[in-house]
Design an enzyme around this catalytic site. Sequence first.
Site, PDB file in Angstrom:
ATOM      1  N   CYS A  64       0.819  -1.223   0.000  1.00  0.00           N
ATOM      2  CA  CYS A  64       0.000   0.000   0.000  1.00  0.00           C
ATOM      3  C   CYS A  64       0.852   1.271   0.000  1.00  0.00           C
ATOM      4  O   CYS A  64       0.411   2.327  -0.446  1.00  0.00           O
ATOM      5  CB  CYS A  64      -0.930   0.014   1.209  1.00  0.00           C
ATOM      6  SG  CYS A  64      -2.031  -1.394   1.224  1.00  0.00           S
ATOM      7  N   HIS A  71      -3.779   7.058   0.953  1.00  0.00           N
ATOM      8  CA  HIS A  71      -3.976   5.729   0.366  1.00  0.00           C
ATOM      9  C   HIS A  71      -5.402   5.289   0.704  1.00  0.00           C
ATOM     10  O   HIS A  71      -5.835   5.417   1.851  1.00  0.00           O
ATOM     11  CB  HIS A  71      -2.954   4.753   0.954  1.00  0.00           C
ATOM     12  CG  HIS A  71      -3.362   3.331   0.796  1.00  0.00           C
ATOM     13  ND1 HIS A  71      -3.683   2.791  -0.435  1.00  0.00           N
ATOM     14  CD2 HIS A  71      -3.542   2.329   1.702  1.00  0.00           C
ATOM     15  CE1 HIS A  71      -4.028   1.528  -0.272  1.00  0.00           C
ATOM     16  NE2 HIS A  71      -3.954   1.226   1.011  1.00  0.00           N
ATOM     17  N   ASN A  89     -10.004  -0.856  -2.366  1.00  0.00           N
ATOM     18  CA  ASN A  89      -8.593  -0.592  -2.054  1.00  0.00           C
ATOM     19  C   ASN A  89      -7.744  -1.215  -3.166  1.00  0.00           C
ATOM     20  O   ASN A  89      -7.743  -2.429  -3.327  1.00  0.00           O
ATOM     21  CB  ASN A  89      -8.287  -1.214  -0.692  1.00  0.00           C
ATOM     22  CG  ASN A  89      -6.834  -1.049  -0.259  1.00  0.00           C
ATOM     23  OD1 ASN A  89      -5.950  -0.836  -1.082  1.00  0.00           O
ATOM     24  ND2 ASN A  89      -6.591  -1.181   1.033  1.00  0.00           N
TER      25      ASN A  89
HETATM   26  N1  ACO Z   1     -19.317  -9.631   5.234  1.00  0.00           N
HETATM   27  C1  ACO Z   1     -20.040  -9.920   6.329  1.00  0.00           C
HETATM   28  N2  ACO Z   1     -19.495 -10.222   7.506  1.00  0.00           N
HETATM   29  C2  ACO Z   1     -18.169 -10.242   7.594  1.00  0.00           C
HETATM   30  C3  ACO Z   1     -17.347  -9.939   6.488  1.00  0.00           C
HETATM   31  C4  ACO Z   1     -17.978  -9.627   5.278  1.00  0.00           C
HETATM   32  N3  ACO Z   1     -17.280  -9.330   4.164  1.00  0.00           N
HETATM   33  N4  ACO Z   1     -16.057 -10.012   6.882  1.00  0.00           N
HETATM   34  C5  ACO Z   1     -16.061 -10.334   8.173  1.00  0.00           C
HETATM   35  N5  ACO Z   1     -17.330 -10.483   8.607  1.00  0.00           N
HETATM   36  C6  ACO Z   1     -17.802 -10.825   9.952  1.00  0.00           C
HETATM   37  C7  ACO Z   1     -16.739 -11.519  10.779  1.00  0.00           C
HETATM   38  O1  ACO Z   1     -16.746 -12.898  10.502  1.00  0.00           O
HETATM   39  C8  ACO Z   1     -17.203 -11.193  12.177  1.00  0.00           C
HETATM   40  O2  ACO Z   1     -18.235 -12.052  12.503  1.00  0.00           O
HETATM   41  P1  ACO Z   1     -18.366 -12.625  14.021  1.00  0.00           P
HETATM   42  O3  ACO Z   1     -18.527 -11.420  14.908  1.00  0.00           O
HETATM   43  O4  ACO Z   1     -19.559 -13.504  13.934  1.00  0.00           O
HETATM   44  O5  ACO Z   1     -17.078 -13.351  14.254  1.00  0.00           O
HETATM   45  C9  ACO Z   1     -17.780  -9.799  12.042  1.00  0.00           C
HETATM   46  O6  ACO Z   1     -18.068  -9.608  10.658  1.00  0.00           O
HETATM   47  C10 ACO Z   1     -16.834  -8.703  12.499  1.00  0.00           C
HETATM   48  O7  ACO Z   1     -15.552  -8.968  11.952  1.00  0.00           O
HETATM   49  P2  ACO Z   1     -14.333  -8.053  12.250  1.00  0.00           P
HETATM   50  O8  ACO Z   1     -13.146  -8.535  11.484  1.00  0.00           O
HETATM   51  O9  ACO Z   1     -14.201  -7.883  13.728  1.00  0.00           O
HETATM   52  O10 ACO Z   1     -14.858  -6.703  11.596  1.00  0.00           O
HETATM   53  P3  ACO Z   1     -14.297  -5.278  11.776  1.00  0.00           P
HETATM   54  O11 ACO Z   1     -15.351  -4.430  12.348  1.00  0.00           O
HETATM   55  O12 ACO Z   1     -12.956  -5.259  12.382  1.00  0.00           O
HETATM   56  O13 ACO Z   1     -14.140  -4.853  10.255  1.00  0.00           O
HETATM   57  C11 ACO Z   1     -12.396  -4.532   8.630  1.00  0.00           C
HETATM   58  C12 ACO Z   1     -13.244  -5.539   9.400  1.00  0.00           C
HETATM   59  C13 ACO Z   1     -13.301  -3.745   7.688  1.00  0.00           C
HETATM   60  C14 ACO Z   1     -11.371  -5.274   7.814  1.00  0.00           C
HETATM   61  C15 ACO Z   1     -11.749  -3.589   9.662  1.00  0.00           C
HETATM   62  O14 ACO Z   1     -11.062  -4.317  10.637  1.00  0.00           O
HETATM   63  C16 ACO Z   1     -10.847  -2.624   9.015  1.00  0.00           C
HETATM   64  O15 ACO Z   1     -11.267  -1.696   8.392  1.00  0.00           O
HETATM   65  N6  ACO Z   1      -9.534  -2.811   9.215  1.00  0.00           N
HETATM   66  C17 ACO Z   1      -8.559  -1.948   8.617  1.00  0.00           C
HETATM   67  C18 ACO Z   1      -7.840  -2.719   7.695  1.00  0.00           C
HETATM   68  C19 ACO Z   1      -7.953  -2.179   6.318  1.00  0.00           C
HETATM   69  O16 ACO Z   1      -8.633  -1.268   5.985  1.00  0.00           O
HETATM   70  N7  ACO Z   1      -7.215  -2.817   5.505  1.00  0.00           N
HETATM   71  C20 ACO Z   1      -7.167  -2.413   4.160  1.00  0.00           C
HETATM   72  C21 ACO Z   1      -5.963  -2.967   3.585  1.00  0.00           C
HETATM   73  S1  ACO Z   1      -4.634  -2.499   4.516  1.00  0.00           S
HETATM   74  C22 ACO Z   1      -4.176  -1.118   3.976  1.00  0.00           C
HETATM   75  O17 ACO Z   1      -4.452  -0.799   2.839  1.00  0.00           O
HETATM   76  C23 ACO Z   1      -3.530  -0.325   4.881  1.00  0.00           C
END
Ligand code: ACO
Length: 334
Positions: A115, A261, A291
């Site tokens: 990234c 980004h 992304n």
């Molecule tokens: N659709 C539906 N449900 C989902 C999905 C999906 N695509 N993905 C995960 N879930 C579920 C999980 O299984 C979990 O279920 P559970 O509670 O029954 O176990 C629930 O949703 C919550 O999952 P979390 O991983 O805790 O969700 P979170 O609120 O953390 O959101 C996310 C996930 C969007 C990835 C978040 O952590 C985030 O934004 N992280 C930042 C990372 C990022 O943006 N990375 C981008 C690439 S890195 C970069 O470019 C820097």
Amino acid sequence: MFTSKISGLGHYVPENVVTNDDLSKVMDTNDTWIQERTGIKERRHIKKGDGNSTSVMAVKASTIALERANLSPEDIDMIVFATLSPDMYFPGGGVQVQELMGMRTIPALDVRNQCSGFVYAMSVADQFVKTGMYKNILVIGAENHSGGLDFTTRGRSVSVIFGDGAGAAVVSRNEGEGGILSTHLHSEGEHKDQLSLQGPSTEYWVPEIIEKNPQEDIPYYPYMNGQFVFKHAVVRFAEVINEGLKANNLEASDIDMLIPHQANLRISQFIQKKMRLRDDQVFNNIQKYGNTTAASIPIALSEAWEEGKIKKGDLVVLAAFGSGFTWGSVIMRW
Ligand code: ACO
């Protein structure tokens, strides 16, 4: 010592639009979850047979950037190509662009900083122009993510986030005022596993791929510890933007356009709030493209410029954070 500036920008995304509803047909996900967590409404995916690949998209974006810089391929002195998804394991994409664009036997350098790849690549180009070694450098960020993601429910927390596309900038010797004022780069390998694709590699090599059933929990799909990445991203983004501003005796209020980004809309909004920036000071287009890793900044920069949101004299800041962890910023006077 010379200074450098961006003399041309271009971007390309595949025509094939994949909405959140489309994804919900192949995995257990839904539009509300994806939009609430990431802001993403749709992304572009290469379609089999559409002729696109990472290097082909890179060439399409670069052709536009060169036209806008009023340069032809023979004017380019060096290629710096950032991607985590090259067409081949080796050689990297830079030489493919050199061949496809019919360029001279100029150097082609591949940057592997995910990234942060485009910010690292811009910094490399800036150094070569500053010293006077080269005059015009083609800097590219391009990714074909859709070819390597797990589109089953198992991979949903990663695969809904990423999209395909390419962006390019020509970095040229600056004859006037302004240009790139400074670049700032960092890494912290301690967190390398938190956002990673561990195989195929020398650690998880071909015999293992053949031997192990792909349904097993083997690391041939990207892994992301989402919440861990989120927490680090918001701290590092703000830190490295402030580092750049401080180095140039500037304040957040001086920023005319911040191109972060496009990791996640929630991350961008968090940084905007933390730095007390107005909506018109920050550009986001993750809603349309997801992304696109190394391609996200040059696509956003090119689109912001096309929309007339970047004008001569503006203070433009690029900032990235990602796998490695690596992060960085570029401070420019347009
Ligand atoms: N659709 C539906 N449900 C989902 C999905 C999906 N695509 N993905 C995960 N879930 C579920 C999980 O299984 C979990 O279920 P559970 O509670 O029954 O176990 C629930 O949703 C919550 O999952 P979390 O991983 O805790 O969700 P979170 O609120 O953390 O959101 C996310 C996930 C969007 C990835 C978040 O952590 C985030 O934004 N992280 C930042 C990372 C990022 O943006 N990375 C981008 C690439 S890195 C970069 O470019 C820097």
